[in-house]
Design a protein around this motif. Structure first.
Motif, mmCIF file in Angstrom:
data_model
loop_
_atom_site.group_PDB
_atom_site.id
_atom_site.type_symbol
_atom_site.label_atom_id
_atom_site.label_comp_id
_atom_site.label_asym_id
_atom_site.label_seq_id
_atom_site.Cartn_x
_atom_site.Cartn_y
_atom_site.Cartn_z
ATOM 1 N N ALA A 164 0.838 -1.193 0.000
ATOM 2 C CA ALA A 164 0.000 0.000 0.000
ATOM 3 C C ALA A 164 0.878 1.250 0.000
ATOM 4 C CB ALA A 164 -0.904 0.005 1.228
ATOM 5 N N THR A 165 0.351 2.339 -0.520
ATOM 6 C CA THR A 165 1.067 3.606 -0.500
ATOM 7 C C THR A 165 0.806 4.319 0.823
ATOM 8 O OG1 THR A 165 -0.783 4.844 -1.450
ATOM 9 C CG2 THR A 165 0.772 3.818 -2.996
ATOM 10 N N ARG A 166 1.594 5.343 1.103
ATOM 11 C CA ARG A 166 1.353 6.144 2.307
ATOM 12 C C ARG A 166 -0.031 6.782 2.263
ATOM 13 N NH1 ARG A 166 7.086 7.178 1.876
ATOM 14 N NH2 ARG A 166 6.682 8.762 0.288
ATOM 15 N N THR A 167 -0.451 7.221 1.071
ATOM 16 C CA THR A 167 -1.776 7.832 0.923
ATOM 17 C C THR A 167 -2.865 6.834 1.273
ATOM 18 O OG1 THR A 167 -0.965 9.313 -0.809
ATOM 19 C CG2 THR A 167 -3.340 8.963 -0.691
ATOM 20 N N GLU A 168 -2.719 5.598 0.807
ATOM 21 C CA GLU A 168 -3.720 4.576 1.100
ATOM 22 C C GLU A 168 -3.760 4.239 2.589
ATOM 23 O OE1 GLU A 168 -3.869 2.103 -3.110
ATOM 24 O OE2 GLU A 168 -2.215 1.745 -1.712
ATOM 25 N N LEU A 169 -2.599 4.204 3.231
ATOM 26 C CA LEU A 169 -2.560 3.947 4.671
ATOM 27 C C LEU A 169 -3.230 5.081 5.441
ATOM 28 C CD1 LEU A 169 1.040 2.486 5.127
ATOM 29 C CD2 LEU A 169 -1.127 1.244 5.131
ATOM 30 N N ASP A 170 -3.016 6.315 4.995
ATOM 31 C CA ASP A 170 -3.665 7.456 5.645
ATOM 32 C C ASP A 170 -5.186 7.369 5.510
ATOM 33 O OD1 ASP A 170 -1.276 8.523 6.493
ATOM 34 O OD2 ASP A 170 -1.088 9.928 4.805
ATOM 35 N N ARG A 171 -5.650 6.941 4.338
ATOM 36 C CA ARG A 171 -7.093 6.774 4.138
ATOM 37 C C ARG A 171 -7.647 5.696 5.048
ATOM 38 N NH1 ARG A 171 -6.829 6.812 -2.462
ATOM 39 N NH2 ARG A 171 -6.637 9.088 -2.744
ATOM 40 N N LEU A 172 -6.899 4.612 5.229
ATOM 41 C CA LEU A 172 -7.341 3.543 6.122
ATOM 42 C C LEU A 172 -7.425 4.064 7.554
ATOM 43 C CD1 LEU A 172 -8.042 0.565 6.580
ATOM 44 C CD2 LEU A 172 -5.590 0.094 6.794
ATOM 45 N N ARG A 173 -6.454 4.857 7.960
ATOM 46 C CA ARG A 173 -6.458 5.403 9.319
ATOM 47 C C ARG A 173 -7.639 6.339 9.561
ATOM 48 N NH1 ARG A 173 -0.831 6.012 8.026
ATOM 49 N NH2 ARG A 173 0.451 4.516 9.183
ATOM 50 N N SER A 174 -8.077 7.019 8.521
ATOM 51 C CA SER A 174 -9.162 7.992 8.684
ATOM 52 C C SER A 174 -10.549 7.370 8.502
ATOM 53 C CB SER A 174 -8.988 9.139 7.684
ATOM 54 O OG SER A 174 -9.100 8.676 6.351
ATOM 55 N N ALA A 175 -10.600 6.133 7.997
ATOM 56 C CA ALA A 175 -11.891 5.469 7.792
ATOM 57 C C ALA A 175 -12.333 4.787 9.080
ATOM 58 C CB ALA A 175 -11.779 4.444 6.660
ATOM 59 N N SER A 176 -13.593 4.374 9.102
ATOM 60 C CA SER A 176 -14.108 3.651 10.259
ATOM 61 C C SER A 176 -15.250 2.748 9.817
ATOM 62 C CB SER A 176 -14.601 4.625 11.343
ATOM 63 O OG SER A 176 -15.658 5.423 10.850
ATOM 64 N N GLY A 177 -15.569 1.774 10.668
ATOM 65 C CA GLY A 177 -16.678 0.885 10.377
ATOM 66 C C GLY A 177 -16.496 0.105 9.097
ATOM 67 N N ARG A 178 -17.587 -0.034 8.335
ATOM 68 C CA ARG A 178 -17.562 -0.832 7.120
ATOM 69 C C ARG A 178 -16.581 -0.270 6.092
ATOM 70 N NH1 ARG A 178 -22.420 -4.196 4.675
ATOM 71 N NH2 ARG A 178 -22.063 -4.964 6.777
ATOM 72 N N ALA A 179 -16.460 1.053 6.001
ATOM 73 C CA ALA A 179 -15.519 1.651 5.048
ATOM 74 C C ALA A 179 -14.093 1.205 5.352
ATOM 75 C CB ALA A 179 -15.624 3.172 5.084
ATOM 76 N N ALA A 180 -13.729 1.159 6.640
ATOM 77 C CA ALA A 180 -12.388 0.712 7.025
ATOM 78 C C ALA A 180 -12.218 -0.770 6.718
ATOM 79 C CB ALA A 180 -12.156 0.973 8.510
ATOM 80 N N GLU A 181 -13.259 -1.548 6.958
ATOM 81 C CA GLU A 181 -13.190 -2.983 6.684
ATOM 82 C C GLU A 181 -12.935 -3.243 5.202
ATOM 83 O OE1 GLU A 181 -16.943 -4.451 8.032
ATOM 84 O OE2 GLU A 181 -16.733 -3.416 9.959
ATOM 85 N N VAL A 182 -13.691 -2.565 4.336
ATOM 86 C CA VAL A 182 -13.548 -2.753 2.896
ATOM 87 C C VAL A 182 -12.166 -2.303 2.431
ATOM 88 C CG1 VAL A 182 -14.371 -1.995 0.628
ATOM 89 C CG2 VAL A 182 -16.021 -2.661 2.395
ATOM 90 N N GLN A 183 -11.708 -1.148 2.923
ATOM 91 C CA GLN A 183 -10.380 -0.668 2.520
ATOM 92 C C GLN A 183 -9.305 -1.652 2.948
ATOM 93 O OE1 GLN A 183 -9.193 3.443 2.989
ATOM 94 N NE2 GLN A 183 -11.322 4.098 3.179
ATOM 95 N N TYR A 184 -9.402 -2.136 4.168
ATOM 96 C CA TYR A 184 -8.406 -3.089 4.661
ATOM 97 C C TYR A 184 -8.404 -4.361 3.823
ATOM 98 C CZ TYR A 184 -6.277 -6.632 7.679
ATOM 99 O OH TYR A 184 -5.500 -7.652 8.162
ATOM 100 N N LEU A 185 -9.575 -4.899 3.560
ATOM 101 C CA LEU A 185 -9.669 -6.147 2.801
ATOM 102 C C LEU A 185 -9.147 -5.974 1.381
ATOM 103 C CD1 LEU A 185 -13.178 -7.325 4.055
ATOM 104 C CD2 LEU A 185 -10.976 -8.397 4.595
#
Length: 243
Positions: free
Chosen positions: A165-186
């Motif tokens: 993952a890129t730094r930008t993608e990791l930052d997006r994961l850190r800022s997401a929550s709930g189902r959005a975070a789950e989908v991004q992580y998966l």
């Protein structure tokens, strides 16, 4: 704080301690083996010590970096969702890959080789090593883009190797929550596993140390199983893997 939430927090705190312990376990084990072995054993093993530019050393260094990010992403999603299915998967990935990372770094310590390289990551996959080459390496997913000089992969925004993952993608994961975070992580972990499977298959073909080849083969099987699991989890959330 409810009793359930308290239990989950205790479990993850305990899990964090386990991961930290595992990171050092592999290095400590092989270092102890090196120190405890007899002089004759060390002399006998010397010819089998991989070179610094070997596939064995290259895989150990690169996969250690690759695994470290998987552990990082898993700890991020732990704090961004309460979904037990995703948290359980993240916990399993963090524990497994932290343990394997300790083994890889421990081997480098045993071989008295540097744990970092100034060269291009994954160059060992496309260059000949001890009589091997990439010719005839069937079943290497995604290897078409790695032909030519180095791997053909251009590092960018902190993504050093395919699947990372890129730094930008990791930052997006850190800022997401709930189902959005789950989908991004998966999605991110799906691509991460695909890159890891390709690298592990490369070691299974090119590495010469039997224990490392076995570990690489085990990584392929385990991560392919997790890829199937994550595909099902994404489908259940009305999503698909990252395009």
């Amino acid at each position: 704080m409810t009793a359930g939430r308290h239990i989950r927090r205790v479990e993850w705190v305990a899990g964090s301690a386990v991961v930290l312990a595992l990171l050092f376990a592999g290095a400590a084990t092989v270092a102890s083996a090196r120190e405890d072995g007899s002089g004759a054993d060390r002399v006998a093993a010397a010819p089998r010590t991989p070179a610094a530019d070997s596939a064995d050393a290259g895989f150990a260094r690169d996969m250690a970096v690759h695994h470290q990010q998987a552990v990082e992403m898993s700890f991020i999603v732990r704090d961004r969702t309460k979904d037990e299915e995703v948290r359980r998967l993240a916990y399993d990935i963090a524990n497994t890959q932290a343990n394997q990372r300790g083994m890889l770094l421990g081997w480098l310590d045993l071989w008295e080789l540097p744990k970092t390289s100034a060269g291009q990551p994954m160059a060992w996959m496309t260059a000949g090593h001890e009589g091997h080459s990439m010719n005839g390496m069937d079943g290497m997913d995604g290897m078409d883009g790695m032909a030519g000089t180095g791997t053909g992969y251009r590092a960018h925004d902190g993504s050093l190797m395919p699947g990372m993952a890129t730094r930008t993608e990791l930052d997006r994961l850190r800022s997401a929550s709930g189902r959005a975070a789950e989908v991004q992580y998966l999605r991110l972990m799906t691509e991460h596993h695909k890159g890891g499977v390709d690298m592990a298959r490369g070691c299974a073909k090119l590495c010469t140390v039997k224990a490392e080849k076995r570990l690489a083969g085990g990584m392929v099987e385990a991560q392919r199983s997790e890829l199937d699991e994550m595909a099902g989890m994404l489908a259940a959330r009305g999503s698909a893997r990252r395009s």
